[in-house]
Write a protein that holds these residues in place. Structure first.
Motif, short mmCIF file in Angstrom:
data_model
loop_
_atom_site.label_atom_id
_atom_site.label_comp_id
_atom_site.label_asym_id
_atom_site.label_seq_id
_atom_site.Cartn_x
_atom_site.Cartn_y
_atom_site.Cartn_z
N LYS A 1 0.71 -1.16 -0.02
CA LYS A 1 0.02 0.03 0.08
C LYS A 1 0.75 1.30 0.10
O LYS A 1 0.44 2.21 -0.24
CB LYS A 1 -1.13 -0.18 1.32
N ILE A 2 2.07 1.02 0.35
CA ILE A 2 2.99 2.08 0.22
C ILE A 2 3.41 2.44 -1.19
O ILE A 2 4.25 1.51 -1.74
CB ILE A 2 4.36 1.92 1.14
N PRO A 3 3.18 3.60 -1.60
CA PRO A 3 3.52 3.68 -3.24
C PRO A 3 4.80 3.51 -3.72
O PRO A 3 5.00 2.72 -4.73
CB PRO A 3 3.16 5.17 -3.63
N VAL A 4 5.87 3.94 -3.11
CA VAL A 4 7.17 3.76 -3.68
C VAL A 4 7.75 2.12 -3.49
O VAL A 4 8.37 1.53 -4.37
CB VAL A 4 8.07 4.50 -2.70
N ILE A 5 7.00 1.38 -2.67
CA ILE A 5 7.39 0.00 -2.61
C ILE A 5 6.66 -0.76 -3.70
O ILE A 5 7.35 -1.52 -4.30
CB ILE A 5 7.07 -0.49 -1.22
N ALA A 6 5.38 -0.59 -3.85
CA ALA A 6 4.57 -1.23 -5.02
C ALA A 6 5.13 -0.72 -6.32
O ALA A 6 5.35 -1.83 -7.02
CB ALA A 6 3.22 -0.57 -4.86
N VAL A 7 5.34 0.32 -6.47
CA VAL A 7 5.98 0.88 -7.67
C VAL A 7 7.32 0.25 -8.17
O VAL A 7 7.74 0.04 -9.12
CB VAL A 7 6.05 2.42 -8.13
N SER A 8 8.26 0.53 -6.99
CA SER A 8 9.55 0.02 -7.02
C SER A 8 9.51 -1.42 -7.52
O SER A 8 10.48 -2.00 -8.42
CB SER A 8 10.44 0.18 -5.90
N ASN A 9 9.12 -2.30 -6.68
CA ASN A 9 8.77 -3.76 -7.17
C ASN A 9 8.25 -4.16 -8.46
O ASN A 9 8.73 -4.94 -9.15
CB ASN A 9 8.02 -4.48 -5.94
N ALA A 10 7.34 -3.36 -8.83
CA ALA A 10 6.91 -3.61 -10.18
C ALA A 10 7.88 -3.28 -11.32
O ALA A 10 8.27 -3.92 -12.27
CB ALA A 10 5.67 -2.59 -10.43
N VAL A 11 8.68 -2.02 -11.19
CA VAL A 11 9.66 -1.88 -11.87
C VAL A 11 10.78 -2.96 -12.08
O VAL A 11 11.29 -3.44 -12.96
CB VAL A 11 10.24 -0.50 -11.57
N GLY A 12 11.17 -3.44 -10.86
CA GLY A 12 12.09 -4.49 -10.61
C GLY A 12 11.85 -5.75 -11.37
O GLY A 12 12.52 -6.52 -11.82
N PHE A 13 10.31 -5.95 -11.22
CA PHE A 13 9.73 -7.22 -11.76
C PHE A 13 9.98 -7.18 -13.39
O PHE A 13 10.61 -8.08 -13.89
CB PHE A 13 8.47 -7.43 -11.50
N MET A 14 9.62 -6.32 -13.83
CA MET A 14 9.51 -6.05 -15.35
C MET A 14 10.95 -5.98 -15.84
O MET A 14 11.45 -6.31 -16.87
CB MET A 14 8.76 -4.92 -15.91
N ALA A 15 11.75 -5.10 -15.24
CA ALA A 15 13.39 -5.09 -15.74
C ALA A 15 14.00 -6.48 -15.52
O ALA A 15 14.97 -6.41 -16.75
CB ALA A 15 13.98 -3.85 -14.81
N SER A 16 13.69 -7.38 -14.67
CA SER A 16 14.36 -8.51 -14.64
C SER A 16 13.93 -9.36 -15.75
O SER A 16 14.64 -10.09 -16.06
CB SER A 16 13.86 -9.17 -13.29
N MET B 1 18.09 0.58 -10.80
CA MET B 1 18.03 -0.46 -9.74
C MET B 1 18.55 0.28 -8.46
O MET B 1 17.97 -0.14 -7.22
CB MET B 1 18.69 -1.79 -9.88
N THR B 2 19.65 1.21 -8.47
CA THR B 2 20.08 1.81 -7.29
C THR B 2 19.13 2.56 -6.44
O THR B 2 18.86 2.47 -5.33
CB THR B 2 21.50 2.19 -7.36
N PRO B 3 18.56 3.55 -7.15
CA PRO B 3 17.48 4.62 -6.44
C PRO B 3 16.40 3.64 -5.90
O PRO B 3 15.89 3.85 -4.70
CB PRO B 3 17.07 5.44 -7.48
N LEU B 4 15.70 2.28 -6.80
CA LEU B 4 14.83 1.88 -6.11
C LEU B 4 15.13 1.22 -4.81
O LEU B 4 14.30 1.19 -3.82
CB LEU B 4 14.41 0.55 -7.18
N THR B 5 16.29 0.51 -4.65
CA THR B 5 16.71 -0.12 -3.50
C THR B 5 16.69 0.98 -2.32
O THR B 5 16.29 0.57 -0.97
CB THR B 5 18.11 -0.89 -3.43
N VAL B 6 17.61 1.98 -2.51
CA VAL B 6 17.55 2.99 -1.22
C VAL B 6 16.31 3.61 -0.85
O VAL B 6 15.97 3.70 0.17
CB VAL B 6 18.60 4.19 -1.97
N LEU B 7 15.18 3.92 -1.80
CA LEU B 7 13.93 4.15 -1.77
C LEU B 7 13.20 3.30 -0.79
O LEU B 7 12.52 3.94 0.32
CB LEU B 7 13.30 4.43 -3.19
N ILE B 8 13.15 2.15 -1.04
CA ILE B 8 12.34 1.27 -0.27
C ILE B 8 12.75 0.92 1.13
O ILE B 8 12.18 0.76 2.09
CB ILE B 8 12.06 -0.29 -1.06
N GLN B 9 14.14 0.94 1.02
CA GLN B 9 14.68 0.96 2.60
C GLN B 9 14.43 2.49 3.44
O GLN B 9 14.63 2.16 4.59
CB GLN B 9 16.21 0.72 2.65
N SER B 10 14.33 3.19 2.76
CA SER B 10 13.90 4.56 3.37
C SER B 10 12.71 4.82 3.98
O SER B 10 12.26 5.55 4.61
CB SER B 10 14.27 5.64 2.47
#
Length: 497
Positions: free
Chosen positions: A260-275, A372-381
């Motif tokens: 439900k946290i937008p940055v986590i949902a979007v980051s995970n979706a980006v990671g899924f498709m980029a993979s 990938m780098t910004p996505l990891t930092v964002l979700i941990q923050s």
């Protein structure tokens, strides 16, 4: 001073751990055509990657949750130990089916390494330091990407492909010893510890059924056969039950509230498709290079090497400048480059100049590093210590799941296209799987010239179908990246919570 020394040594241990997984990834992809030659089973090549990615995917969120409940150290050591044992038995495989089973075991350990490595780094560093460390660790991945294809190619060409797995053993032992000696956790853990067994079981059933259906549909069983339909139904039912259990569980394996946290949902979706894009390029471009261009495994590894330079360079720059130019801007720029590299891939044909392939790998690699780098930092923050393990694992999980589903989808498309072409263009006496195995492994000397030409045309057409799909997925990745929240919004949300 002692704490600083310990932090440095733990960081070194995590770098060794990343080297462990990265080496395995880059070595195996460039060695598979030769393994197919010795063990046979071109149609099973997708399973060698898919089963590893599947067991990695389903255990990643479990390990992340266990790390939050019991601490990072014991869970990490257990995972690395499993990975080392899995590597040993994979090197001993005598058939393709044995290799597939042993790779499944290896993946059970790999599920702990990536998420816990970045979770531990997230515990040790904060803020801008964390972003810089992401760049450093991507550089380690780059070094592994440089060494992996070279070492793998040399093992295959000069010694034995089995050493691509045996090399993991000493590296894994070093990682375990460093963590045992220097990682001392002081964080207070939860008093009540409960493991979501039902959630883990249902999730494994759902993903396992889905992947088995995708890899066997249209190949072993018809898409409308009772077996495939039953597998899809089982996957859907298990997924629904998993979501229900996670919503009710006291301590869920994968808290649905995180999404439900937008940055986590979007980051995970980006990671899924980029993979999807990543696994498509890493698995099928070596087949193009070795099968259609006739290069050796070592030469194939050298062609993939530019990504190993571009990714860590981009990741280092992203970690250094994302706080200045904006994390969303950095990630979006990376997605644009991934799409551009995928578009370039569409132009590749059997007579393409060598620099085409090098260029594609540089552009996609640079895009991956920036994204990938910004996505990891964002979700941990976005979360605190008690959820950092599971949220990091969720991101690693979605990336691994993207590769898992990707290799299944690509394998289905590749096998279907190749089978159709062979049946329509190749004389019946030359339609056996052994002929395709010989072509894929480079052992085509005894195939008549006219049949060899048709088989190569079929291989080129099948691989080009993969490249078209890769490009389409890269566009979806770009569109999702466009809705990523900015870092300032993430920090505002965390303060509000």
């Amino acid at each position: 001073m002692e704490k600083i020394t310990q932090r440095k040594m733990v960081t070194v241990a995590m770098m060794v751990s990343i080297m462990l997984v990265a080496l395995d990834t880059t070595i195996v992809t460039t060695s598979m055509p030769h393994i197919v030659k010795q063990l046979s089973g071109l149609k099973l090549i997708s399973w060698v990657f898919a089963i590893y990615l599947l067991t990695t995917s389903v255990t990643t969120p479990i390990y992340g949750k266990l790390a939050d409940l019991f601490g990072r150290k014991p869970v990490f050591i257990f995972g690395v130990a499993l990975f080392v044992v899995g590597s040993m038995v994979s090197g001993m495989a005598q058939t393709m089916h044995q290799l597939i089973w042993f790779r499944a075991f290896q993946g059970l350990g790999a599920g702990a390494v990536m998420p816990l490595t970045f979770t531990i780094i997230g515990d040790l560093y904060s803020g801008e330091e964390r972003a810089k460390m992401q760049g450093l660790f991507s550089s380690v991945w780059g070094v592994a990407g440089l060494l992996g294809p070279l070492v793998g190619g040399l093992f295959v060409d000069q010694i034995s492909w089995r050493w691509i797995f045996y090399i993991n053993v000493p590296i894994g032992i070093v990682a375990i010893l460093l963590v045992l000696a220097f990682l001392h956790e002081t964080q207070v853990r939860k008093a009540e510890k409960s493991i979501d067994y039902w959630g883990a079981t249902l999730f494994t059933l759902s993903m396992g059924s889905l992947l088995y259906a995708l890899l066997n549909g249209g190949e072993v069983y018809a898409w409308n056969s009772p077996v495939i339909i039953s597998l899809f139904v089982a996957a859907a039912v298990s997924l629904i039950l998993f979501l229900y259990v996670e919503a009710k569980a006291k301590d869920p394996m994968l808290p649905l509230s995180l999404f439900k946290i937008p940055v986590i949902a979007v980051s995970n979706a980006v990671g899924f498709m980029a993979s999807f894009v990543l696994i498509g390029v890493n698995v099928y471009l070596p087949i193009w290079i070795q099968t259609l261009l006739g290069h050796s495994a070592t030469s194939s590894g050298l062609t993939l090497m530019p990504m190993s330079f571009a990714w860590p360079l981009a990741s280092t720059l992203a970690g250094r400048y994302m706080y200045k130019i904006g994390s969303k801007t950095t990630a979006l720029f990376g997605a644009v480059l991934i799409a551009a590299g995928s578009a370039w891939l569409l132009l590749v044909h059997p007579n393409s100049p060598y620099w085409y392939l090098v260029g594609v790998m540089i552009v996609i690699g640079f895009g991956m590093g920036c994204s990938m780098t910004p996505l990891t930092v964002l979700i941990q923050s976005a979360v605190g210590w008690d959820l950092r393990g599971v949220v990091t694992a969720s991101n690693t999980f979605t990336r691994s799941l993207g590769q898992t589903v990707g290799i299944a989808v690509f394998g289905t498309v590749f096998n279907s296209t190749m089978n159709s072409y062979v049946q329509n263009h190749v004389p019946g006496v030359w339609q056996s799987e052994n002929i395709s195995n010989a072509l894929a492994s480079g052992a085509s000397a005894n195939i008549p010239a006219n049949v060899l030409e048709q088989l190569q045309n079929g291989m080129a057409q099948s691989l080009h179908s993969i490249f078209i799909l890769v490009f389409a997925i890269s566009i979806v990745t770009l569109l999702i990246s466009a809705v990523l929240p900015s870092h300032s919004k993430v920090m505002e949300q965390q303060k509000a919570d």
